[in-house]
Scaffold this motif. Structure first.
Motif, PDB file in Angstrom:
ATOM      1  N   LEU A 261       0.827  -1.200   0.000  1.00  0.00           N
ATOM      2  CA  LEU A 261       0.000   0.000   0.000  1.00  0.00           C
ATOM      3  C   LEU A 261       0.867   1.257   0.000  1.00  0.00           C
ATOM      4  O   LEU A 261       0.547   2.252  -0.682  1.00  0.00           O
ATOM      5  CB  LEU A 261      -0.920  -0.020   1.221  1.00  0.00           C
ATOM      6  N   GLN A 262       1.965   1.210   0.726  1.00  0.00           N
ATOM      7  CA  GLN A 262       2.896   2.339   0.726  1.00  0.00           C
ATOM      8  C   GLN A 262       3.455   2.558  -0.679  1.00  0.00           C
ATOM      9  O   GLN A 262       3.616   3.696  -1.134  1.00  0.00           O
ATOM     10  CB  GLN A 262       4.013   2.058   1.725  1.00  0.00           C
ATOM     11  N   GLN A 263       3.714   1.450  -1.388  1.00  0.00           N
ATOM     12  CA  GLN A 263       4.230   1.553  -2.750  1.00  0.00           C
ATOM     13  C   GLN A 263       3.208   2.212  -3.677  1.00  0.00           C
ATOM     14  O   GLN A 263       3.567   2.989  -4.577  1.00  0.00           O
ATOM     15  CB  GLN A 263       4.575   0.151  -3.256  1.00  0.00           C
ATOM     16  N   VAL A 264       1.922   1.933  -3.463  1.00  0.00           N
ATOM     17  CA  VAL A 264       0.868   2.552  -4.269  1.00  0.00           C
ATOM     18  C   VAL A 264       0.899   4.073  -4.108  1.00  0.00           C
ATOM     19  O   VAL A 264       0.918   4.827  -5.092  1.00  0.00           O
ATOM     20  CB  VAL A 264      -0.521   1.989  -3.868  1.00  0.00           C
ATOM     21  N   PHE A 265       0.932   4.551  -2.863  1.00  0.00           N
ATOM     22  CA  PHE A 265       0.895   5.992  -2.626  1.00  0.00           C
ATOM     23  C   PHE A 265       2.184   6.668  -3.061  1.00  0.00           C
ATOM     24  O   PHE A 265       2.174   7.803  -3.555  1.00  0.00           O
ATOM     25  CB  PHE A 265       0.598   6.272  -1.152  1.00  0.00           C
ATOM     26  N   ILE A 266       3.332   6.011  -2.882  1.00  0.00           N
ATOM     27  CA  ILE A 266       4.598   6.594  -3.345  1.00  0.00           C
ATOM     28  C   ILE A 266       4.551   6.812  -4.850  1.00  0.00           C
ATOM     29  O   ILE A 266       4.928   7.876  -5.362  1.00  0.00           O
ATOM     30  CB  ILE A 266       5.775   5.698  -2.939  1.00  0.00           C
ATOM     31  N   ASN A 267       4.096   5.794  -5.585  1.00  0.00           N
ATOM     32  CA  ASN A 267       4.064   5.913  -7.045  1.00  0.00           C
ATOM     33  C   ASN A 267       3.087   6.996  -7.500  1.00  0.00           C
ATOM     34  O   ASN A 267       3.391   7.784  -8.402  1.00  0.00           O
ATOM     35  CB  ASN A 267       3.675   4.573  -7.676  1.00  0.00           C
ATOM     36  N   LEU A 268       1.890   7.053  -6.909  1.00  0.00           N
ATOM     37  CA  LEU A 268       0.907   8.041  -7.324  1.00  0.00           C
ATOM     38  C   LEU A 268       1.328   9.461  -6.956  1.00  0.00           C
ATOM     39  O   LEU A 268       1.206  10.390  -7.774  1.00  0.00           O
ATOM     40  CB  LEU A 268      -0.459   7.718  -6.698  1.00  0.00           C
ATOM     41  N   ILE A 269       1.838   9.639  -5.725  1.00  0.00           N
ATOM     42  CA  ILE A 269       2.242  10.995  -5.303  1.00  0.00           C
ATOM     43  C   ILE A 269       3.491  11.434  -6.041  1.00  0.00           C
ATOM     44  O   ILE A 269       3.617  12.600  -6.461  1.00  0.00           O
ATOM     45  CB  ILE A 269       2.453  11.031  -3.777  1.00  0.00           C
ATOM     46  N   ASP A 270       4.450  10.530  -6.217  1.00  0.00           N
ATOM     47  CA  ASP A 270       5.677  10.887  -6.946  1.00  0.00           C
ATOM     48  C   ASP A 270       5.349  11.241  -8.387  1.00  0.00           C
ATOM     49  O   ASP A 270       5.960  12.141  -8.976  1.00  0.00           O
ATOM     50  CB  ASP A 270       6.664   9.724  -6.865  1.00  0.00           C
ATOM     51  N   ASN A 271       4.405  10.526  -8.952  1.00  0.00           N
ATOM     52  CA  ASN A 271       3.981  10.820 -10.325  1.00  0.00           C
ATOM     53  C   ASN A 271       3.360  12.218 -10.400  1.00  0.00           C
ATOM     54  O   ASN A 271       3.608  12.984 -11.344  1.00  0.00           O
ATOM     55  CB  ASN A 271       2.978   9.760 -10.795  1.00  0.00           C
ATOM     56  N   ALA A 272       2.554  12.582  -9.398  1.00  0.00           N
ATOM     57  CA  ALA A 272       1.947  13.925  -9.371  1.00  0.00           C
ATOM     58  C   ALA A 272       3.007  14.994  -9.155  1.00  0.00           C
ATOM     59  O   ALA A 272       2.969  16.066  -9.786  1.00  0.00           O
ATOM     60  CB  ALA A 272       0.883  13.980  -8.272  1.00  0.00           C
ATOM     61  N   LEU A 273       3.981  14.719  -8.261  1.00  0.00           N
ATOM     62  CA  LEU A 273       5.046  15.692  -8.006  1.00  0.00           C
ATOM     63  C   LEU A 273       5.840  15.995  -9.254  1.00  0.00           C
ATOM     64  O   LEU A 273       6.296  17.127  -9.466  1.00  0.00           O
ATOM     65  CB  LEU A 273       5.967  15.164  -6.902  1.00  0.00           C
ATOM     66  N   ALA A 274       6.058  15.006 -10.074  1.00  0.00           N
ATOM     67  CA  ALA A 274       6.844  15.215 -11.284  1.00  0.00           C
ATOM     68  C   ALA A 274       6.209  16.261 -12.195  1.00  0.00           C
ATOM     69  O   ALA A 274       6.907  16.940 -12.950  1.00  0.00           O
ATOM     70  CB  ALA A 274       7.006  13.883 -12.029  1.00  0.00           C
ATOM     71  N   TYR A 275       4.873  16.425 -12.118  1.00  0.00           N
ATOM     72  CA  TYR A 275       4.193  17.364 -13.012  1.00  0.00           C
ATOM     73  C   TYR A 275       3.963  18.737 -12.375  1.00  0.00           C
ATOM     74  O   TYR A 275       3.869  19.738 -13.084  1.00  0.00           O
ATOM     75  CB  TYR A 275       2.845  16.773 -13.465  1.00  0.00           C
ATOM     76  N   VAL A 276       3.834  18.781 -11.055  1.00  0.00           N
ATOM     77  CA  VAL A 276       3.468  20.065 -10.421  1.00  0.00           C
ATOM     78  C   VAL A 276       4.653  20.736  -9.729  1.00  0.00           C
ATOM     79  O   VAL A 276       4.546  21.895  -9.304  1.00  0.00           O
ATOM     80  CB  VAL A 276       2.332  19.869  -9.398  1.00  0.00           C
ATOM     81  N   ARG A 277       5.793  20.044  -9.606  1.00  0.00           N
ATOM     82  CA  ARG A 277       6.916  20.620  -8.846  1.00  0.00           C
ATOM     83  C   ARG A 277       7.432  21.905  -9.484  1.00  0.00           C
ATOM     84  O   ARG A 277       7.872  22.824  -8.784  1.00  0.00           O
ATOM     85  CB  ARG A 277       8.035  19.577  -8.727  1.00  0.00           C
ATOM     86  N   ASN A 278       7.418  21.984 -10.783  1.00  0.00           N
ATOM     87  CA  ASN A 278       7.962  23.165 -11.469  1.00  0.00           C
ATOM     88  C   ASN A 278       6.920  24.262 -11.693  1.00  0.00           C
ATOM     89  O   ASN A 278       7.200  25.255 -12.361  1.00  0.00           O
ATOM     90  CB  ASN A 278       8.552  22.741 -12.826  1.00  0.00           C
ATOM     91  N   GLN A 279       5.719  24.088 -11.142  1.00  0.00           N
ATOM     92  CA  GLN A 279       4.701  25.127 -11.238  1.00  0.00           C
ATOM     93  C   GLN A 279       4.770  26.026 -10.005  1.00  0.00           C
ATOM     94  O   GLN A 279       5.054  25.565  -8.895  1.00  0.00           O
ATOM     95  CB  GLN A 279       3.293  24.499 -11.320  1.00  0.00           C
ATOM     96  N   SER A 280       4.490  27.295 -10.225  1.00  0.00           N
ATOM     97  CA  SER A 280       4.526  28.227  -9.096  1.00  0.00           C
ATOM     98  C   SER A 280       3.397  27.972  -8.116  1.00  0.00           C
ATOM     99  O   SER A 280       3.507  28.281  -6.925  1.00  0.00           O
ATOM    100  CB  SER A 280       4.461  29.678  -9.620  1.00  0.00           C
ATOM    101  N   ASP A 281       2.276  27.440  -8.606  1.00  0.00           N
ATOM    102  CA  ASP A 281       1.130  27.200  -7.738  1.00  0.00           C
ATOM    103  C   ASP A 281       0.844  25.703  -7.624  1.00  0.00           C
ATOM    104  O   ASP A 281      -0.305  25.271  -7.493  1.00  0.00           O
ATOM    105  CB  ASP A 281      -0.104  27.912  -8.274  1.00  0.00           C
ATOM    106  N   GLY A 282       1.898  24.857  -7.699  1.00  0.00           N
ATOM    107  CA  GLY A 282       1.713  23.412  -7.646  1.00  0.00           C
ATOM    108  C   GLY A 282       0.994  22.980  -6.384  1.00  0.00           C
ATOM    109  O   GLY A 282       1.326  23.404  -5.274  1.00  0.00           O
ATOM    110  N   SER A 283       0.013  22.151  -6.541  1.00  0.00           N
ATOM    111  CA  SER A 283      -0.801  21.734  -5.404  1.00  0.00           C
ATOM    112  C   SER A 283      -1.213  20.269  -5.582  1.00  0.00           C
ATOM    113  O   SER A 283      -1.587  19.840  -6.690  1.00  0.00           O
ATOM    114  CB  SER A 283      -2.050  22.612  -5.287  1.00  0.00           C
TER     115      SER A 283
END
Length: 623
Positions: free
Chosen positions: A515-537
């Protein structure tokens, strides 16, 4: 009818049956040597019977020649037994030796016949109404003994075959032995006069049955069409026996019930007239039946050929769409009006249609709006519906077997892929470690770049191992909020607004590591797209919804490519993000499926990108 006339009629019938059976066997032999040998046996039996008839009509020479040719009959039977038994894998060396020298047996039999004719091995005695009946004299002992010897040898061959074979072959041999016992009973009366026993050969009145039963016992498992004929013949025989019994009872009591004219008619004439009427009725029955069917069911043209054609065409369909299309085409062509077939619940614009419905007892096909149809057309729809329902059940079983086979092959493929991935991981990590150590003395920027690429390669190898390896779960009660806290602590969430809307006390039965692996993959995947945005959320929310625990991970990054289908999104190597392995979402899908859950991408929750995971609160006890 006198006993002599009955005997002569029986011999005539046997002779004609022998010729017809022999012709039929030759026609249906199709390169089967055993059936041709059996046809020779039938011909010789016909000639043997014709020899008796020749004697009855004072053709002394012809009758003696045909009757003294008696040894050729068991010779053909021995030849047939050798070919029938010595077929396939169960071959005996001594049987093969006899079969290879069967020509010498035929030659010996011909020599015995010629010798018997030359020395006059047969005589006649006045047995019935002064008519001549064949008997062997002292010189005929060789002919008779040789004939018996060949018959015994033929049945010994059958005994050997019965012990060697199994299945239908063994059943045929057993049937032949039963017929042989019947034939022995019939033939015994033939040799009584040769031993001075002056008794009328009553059993020979049933002689026609021997040849027919023998051939039927042989071919019933080889030529299936003969069983249909045997069924009709048995029905006709049963009806004849019923008629004979009724006439006998009627003849016995006709005088007592006032039918004096009937009482004066000989019983054999009543039997003969009744059998003729029964025969005529059997001949005209098919035409009368078809006429009555068309009278009661006008417009219905149904026969065995049409039903076989329907069944053959429906069996060609290998999908539900194909089966329905084939059924609609067959009905439309037969009824000459459009007919639609649809599953129950699917609306159709056609007034006349059939609906398919799966019930606990099986498939059910129901015609609708048949009020304006003729009785014949209704009958056609009812018959077709029954046939179509049977085909639905067969197709359902076939598709289930195909799906089971596909899953088995998929599991086998995953096992092979897992073994290959483990071997690749071992082979790749050794050179990666060497590269890492070799970069130690490189400039800082170069070393940092190498380390980043090495970490990416290591992550790809790890993801391949997780995706292709065997997935086992260690279930326990997991508190969701603490688990998410541990996941966020290991991820780089700087410059991203993280919102966690998870109440205390949310729990589920799951494997915490997976279950931890599920959330790591989903959150890391989201971070990859929003990290470089000024209003990433990123927002993580979870709540109970009925019997499910629903967890959603939203982000305000760019929306997914609309060309990617929902199902394709979770396939390996679909992801295009920089630095991704292409296995993250595929791994998440495997883990969620193993927990009997469901994951999907949603665009209707007010965020550009949302992934929703549903986990049942009550897990399957087999997990």
């Amino acid at each position: 009818m006198s006993l002599f006339n009955a005997f002569e009629l029986s011999v005539w019938v046997t002779s004609v049956c022998g010729v017809l059976v022999a012709a039929w066997l030759v026609w249906r032999a199709h390169r089967k040597a055993d059936l041709r040998a059996l046809a020779g046996f039938a011909v010789m039996m016909a000639l043997w019977c014709f020899g008796h008839l020749a004697l009855f009509h004072n053709l002394q020479t012809l009758g003696m020649v045909l009757l003294l040719a008696n040894p050729l009959m068991p010779t053909f039977f021995l030849h047939f037994a050798l070919l029938f038994v010595n077929e396939g894998s169960a071959k005996g060396p001594w049987l093969s030796a006899i079969a290879n020298h069967i020509g010498w047996v035929y030659l010996t039999s011909i020599m015995i016949v010629l010798y018997s004719i030359w020395v006059g091995a047969g005589d006649t005695v006045a047995l019935m109404d002064g008519r001549p009946f064949f008997v062997f004299n002292e010189l005929g002992a060789i002919n008779l003994g040789y004939t018996v010897l060949l018959g015994v040898l033929g049945h010994v061959v059958l005994i050997v075959g019965w012990r060697q074979h199994s299945g239908n072959k063994k059943r045929s041999i057993l049937a032949m032995f039963g017929v042989a016992a019947w034939g022995l009973l019939l033939a015994t009366s033939f040799v009584f006069p040769s031993f001075g026993i002056n008794v009328f050969p009553y059993p020979m009145l049933l002689l026609p049955s021997y040849l027919l039963l023998l051939v039927y016992g042989v071919v019933r498992y080889q030529i299936l069409a003969v069983n249909r004929f045997a069924n009709r013949a048995l029905l006709a025989l049963a009806m004849m026996l019923v008629v004979l019994c009724v006439i006998a009872v009627l003849g016995a009591f006709s005088g007592r019930i006032g039918l004096q004219a009937l009482n004066g008619v000989p019983i054999w004439q009543l039997w003969l007239y009744s059998l003729i009427v029964l025969l005529i009725a059997a001949m005209v029955y098919p035409w009368v039946r078809r006429f009555s069917e068309r009278l009661v069911f006008p417009g219905a043209v149904l026969n065995e050929q049409i039903l076989e054609s329907w069944n053959r065409e429906l069996n060609k369909a290998d999908s539900w769409e194909g089966l329905i299309a084939q059924g609609e085409q067959l009905l439309t062509q037969h009824l000459r009006q459009p007919i639609r077939i649809a599953f129950s619940g699917n609306k159709t614009s056609e007034a006349l249609h059939l609906t398919l419905q799966k019930e606990p007892s099986g498939w059910f096909v129901q015609p609708h709006h048949t009020e304006d149809l003729s009785p014949g057309m209704r009958l056609t729809l009812d018959v077709f519906s029954s046939l179509f329902a049977t085909r639905c059940e067969a197709l359902e079983r076939s598709l289930a077997l195909a799906e089971a086979e596909r899953k088995r092959l998929d599991e086998q493929h995953l096992v092979e892929l897992g073994s290959l991935s483990a071997a690749m991981a071992h082979e790749l990590r050794n050179p990666l470690n060497i590269i890492s150590m070799a970069s130690y003395n490189s400039p800082a920027d170069t070393r940092r770049h190498i380390q980043e690429q090495l970490a990416r390669a290591d992550r790809l190898v790890s993801d391949m191992l997780v995706y292709s390896g065997k997935l086992t779960l260690q279930l326990q009660t997991v508190s969701l909020k603490p688990l998410l806290g541990s996941v966020l602590s290991v991820l780089n969430t700087e410059q991203v607004l993280m919102t966690v809307q998870v109440a205390e006390g949310l729990q589920l039965q799951a494997d915490p590591h997976r279950l931890q692996q599920v959330f790591i993959n989903l959150i890391d995947n989201a971070l990859a797209y929003v990290r470089n945005q000024s209003d990433g959320s990123i927002c993580i929310e979870a709540h109970y919804e009925g019997q499910d625990l629903v967890c959603r991970i939203h982000n305000n990054g760019p929306a997914l490519d609309p060309s990617i289908e929902q199902e394709d999104l979770f396939r390996p190597f679909v992801s295009k993000r920089s630095g991704g392995s292409g296995l993250g979402l595929a791994i998440v899908r495997r883990i969620v499926d193993a927990h009997q859950g469901k994951i999907e991408h949603r665009e209707d929750l007010g965020w550009p990108v949302s992934f929703e995971c549903r986990f049942p609160c009550q897990q399957n006890s087999q997990l």
